[in-house]
Design an enzyme around this catalytic site. Structure first.
Site, PDB file in Angstrom:
ATOM      1  N   LYS A   1      -3.813   5.754  -3.296  1.00  0.00           N
ATOM      2  CA  LYS A   1      -4.880   6.643  -2.835  1.00  0.00           C
ATOM      3  C   LYS A   1      -5.088   7.801  -3.796  1.00  0.00           C
ATOM      4  O   LYS A   1      -4.210   8.144  -4.580  1.00  0.00           O
ATOM      5  CB  LYS A   1      -4.545   7.140  -1.421  1.00  0.00           C
ATOM      6  CG  LYS A   1      -4.298   5.966  -0.464  1.00  0.00           C
ATOM      7  CD  LYS A   1      -3.880   6.401   0.917  1.00  0.00           C
ATOM      8  CE  LYS A   1      -3.597   5.190   1.785  1.00  0.00           C
ATOM      9  NZ  LYS A   1      -2.302   4.538   1.451  1.00  0.00           N
TER      10      LYS A   1
ATOM     11  N   GLY B   1      -1.462   1.427  10.669  1.00  0.00           N
ATOM     12  CA  GLY B   1      -0.942   1.962  11.923  1.00  0.00           C
ATOM     13  C   GLY B   1      -1.195   1.095  13.134  1.00  0.00           C
ATOM     14  O   GLY B   1      -1.608   1.617  14.179  1.00  0.00           O
TER      15      GLY B   1
ATOM     16  N   TYR C   1       2.630  10.488   0.268  1.00  0.00           N
ATOM     17  CA  TYR C   1       3.820  10.037   0.986  1.00  0.00           C
ATOM     18  C   TYR C   1       5.081  10.515   0.272  1.00  0.00           C
ATOM     19  O   TYR C   1       5.600   9.878  -0.637  1.00  0.00           O
ATOM     20  CB  TYR C   1       3.841   8.514   1.108  1.00  0.00           C
ATOM     21  CG  TYR C   1       2.637   7.908   1.797  1.00  0.00           C
ATOM     22  CD1 TYR C   1       1.832   8.655   2.659  1.00  0.00           C
ATOM     23  CD2 TYR C   1       2.310   6.576   1.584  1.00  0.00           C
ATOM     24  CE1 TYR C   1       0.724   8.089   3.274  1.00  0.00           C
ATOM     25  CE2 TYR C   1       1.205   5.999   2.213  1.00  0.00           C
ATOM     26  CZ  TYR C   1       0.421   6.763   3.049  1.00  0.00           C
ATOM     27  OH  TYR C   1      -0.678   6.198   3.659  1.00  0.00           O
TER      28      TYR C   1
ATOM     29  N   ASP D   1       0.842  -1.199   0.000  1.00  0.00           N
ATOM     30  CA  ASP D   1       0.000   0.000   0.000  1.00  0.00           C
ATOM     31  C   ASP D   1       0.876   1.247   0.000  1.00  0.00           C
ATOM     32  O   ASP D   1       1.898   1.306   0.706  1.00  0.00           O
ATOM     33  CB  ASP D   1      -0.906   0.023   1.233  1.00  0.00           C
ATOM     34  CG  ASP D   1      -1.722   1.303   1.306  1.00  0.00           C
ATOM     35  OD1 ASP D   1      -2.706   1.428   0.557  1.00  0.00           O
ATOM     36  OD2 ASP D   1      -1.346   2.194   2.107  1.00  0.00           O
TER      37      ASP D   1
ATOM     38  N   SER E   1       1.620   4.733  15.551  1.00  0.00           N
ATOM     39  CA  SER E   1       2.713   5.645  15.193  1.00  0.00           C
ATOM     40  C   SER E   1       4.043   5.258  15.828  1.00  0.00           C
ATOM     41  O   SER E   1       4.950   6.083  15.923  1.00  0.00           O
ATOM     42  CB  SER E   1       2.375   7.103  15.554  1.00  0.00           C
ATOM     43  OG  SER E   1       1.216   7.528  14.884  1.00  0.00           O
ATOM     44  N   GLY E   2       4.152   4.031  16.294  1.00  0.00           N
ATOM     45  CA  GLY E   2       5.421   3.540  16.812  1.00  0.00           C
ATOM     46  C   GLY E   2       5.537   3.484  18.309  1.00  0.00           C
ATOM     47  O   GLY E   2       6.444   2.835  18.844  1.00  0.00           O
TER      48      GLY E   2
ATOM     49  N   LEU F   1       3.860   1.893  20.454  1.00  0.00           N
ATOM     50  CA  LEU F   1       3.688   0.537  20.987  1.00  0.00           C
ATOM     51  C   LEU F   1       4.946  -0.321  20.860  1.00  0.00           C
ATOM     52  O   LEU F   1       5.056  -1.356  21.515  1.00  0.00           O
ATOM     53  CB  LEU F   1       2.533  -0.172  20.279  1.00  0.00           C
ATOM     54  CG  LEU F   1       1.146  -0.064  20.918  1.00  0.00           C
ATOM     55  CD1 LEU F   1       0.101  -0.702  20.020  1.00  0.00           C
ATOM     56  CD2 LEU F   1       1.115  -0.706  22.295  1.00  0.00           C
TER      57      LEU F   1
END
Length: 337
Positions: A78, A235, A52, A47, A239-240, A242
């Site tokens: 997208k 996600g 981006y 994806d 956003s990181g 975790l």
């Protein structure tokens, strides 16, 4: 056509946002090596999006996947933004997340949710990716985090424009599914209530993670399951934060968020499982979840994700997570199957 029936090698895909130099200037060799690692280790769903890095993610991803036979992988991108040849100087204004891709290409980015804009965006994406077709197309970021109070106006433009264009492509079989690609629940709920040009799938980023899922569970996830509208979960690591990072919702994580992560991490450590395993298995446990697409900018992260999904998470872990109130009471867990 459902997403889950199209995936070629299971629910784990690769999210290409980091390839657009998200947060840092990623060397070309590292970026291409990451996509190559994903391919070599069996990932077959990729994806990306024009946003981006102003097309950089699509260009980098295309350099790798376009070398392979098109029927051997599933690809989504997208619409909603057009990347111009014009170079832009100064700060960009993209709502709450304006600085995400400050290290990406400097090409000017303009919003366009019209029917013509969607078709133009697809045409440009195919050229950047070096491929002849897409499988899924997501209408990108028609939500509060990018448009503030004007998001409903943007949604209406998309409803009468991009939605109709993608519905036609789906009916013709040009693409296999379409929907919204957003970081907010409200646009998805609104879209599922439509009678005309209702999405056939959704990409929901950050809102169905182990750390943040309560709002999605109120109406969206049950409604999607009822309508058999598959959800691709983006996600999954919030956003990181975790997995050892310091960002939540792309911003510096609050002390409250960090405290909750610490409690989850204490449980995963006690049960001797990687926190990534808990995160991935949680997001996939809901009946509406069809796929999951964590992002990565380093090849070794791909191996971690694949290994994490193969981990057998002990039932006792899930019982403790629920008992300690670390997940919503109505959140489906793997032990509920």
């Amino acid at each position: 056509m459902s997403v889950r029936n199209i995936l070629l090698k299971g629910p784990l895909g690769y999210g290409g946002a980091p390839l657009g130099n998200m947060f840092r200037n990623i060397p070309e060799e590292e970026a291409l090596g990451t996509v190559t690692a994903a391919w070599d280790q069996g990932i077959r769903y990729f994806d990306t999006a024009p946003f981006y890095g102003a097309g950089l993610s699509e260009i980098r991803m295309g350099k790798v996947i376009s070398k392979h036979k098109r029927d051997e992988y599933v690809l989504s991108t997208k619409v909603g933004r057009i990347i111009l040849d014009e170079i832009e100087t100064g700060n960009r204004h993209f709502g709450e997340k304006g600085g995400l891709f400050e290290h990406g290409r400097a090409n000017k980015i303009v919003y366009d949710y019209t029917e013509d804009g969607a078709m133009k965006s697809i045409e440009d994406s195919l050229q950047r990716l070096g491929v002849e077709r897409l499988d899924f197309v997501w209408v990108h970021d028609i939500a509060q985090d990018f448009h503030g109070d004007a998001w409903l106006s943007m949604f209406e433009t998309a409803r009468t424009g991009a939605f109709r264009a993608l519905s036609k492509l789906c009916e013709k079989g040009t693409i296999k599914a379409w929907g919204l690609g957003v970081n907010r629940v409200e646009p998805c709920e609104l879209a599922l209530g439509l009678k005309e040009s209702r999405p056939t799938a959704l990409l929901l980023a950050g809102r169905y993670s182990l750390l943040d899922h309560e709002q999605a569970l109120q109406r969206l996830m049950p409604k999607a399951a009822e309508l058999k509208v598959d959800i691709v979960v983006g996600g999954p690591y919030s956003s990181g934060v975790l997995v050892g990072g310091d960002r939540f919702e792309y911003q510096k994580a609050s002390p409250e968020i960090l405290a909750k992560v610490a409690r989850i991490k204490a449980l995963t450590d006690r049960h001797m499982i990687p926190i990534k395993a808990a995160a991935l298995h949680f997001s996939l446990a809901h009946p509406a979840s069809a796929a999951i697409i964590p992002g990565a900018s380093k090849p070794d992260r791909i191996a971690e994700d694949i290994a994490a999904l193969k981990v057998k998470v002990p039932d006792d872990f899930w019982h403790e997570v629920r008992k300690q109130g670390l997940v919503a009471p109505n959140a489906p867990l793997p032990i509920d199957r």
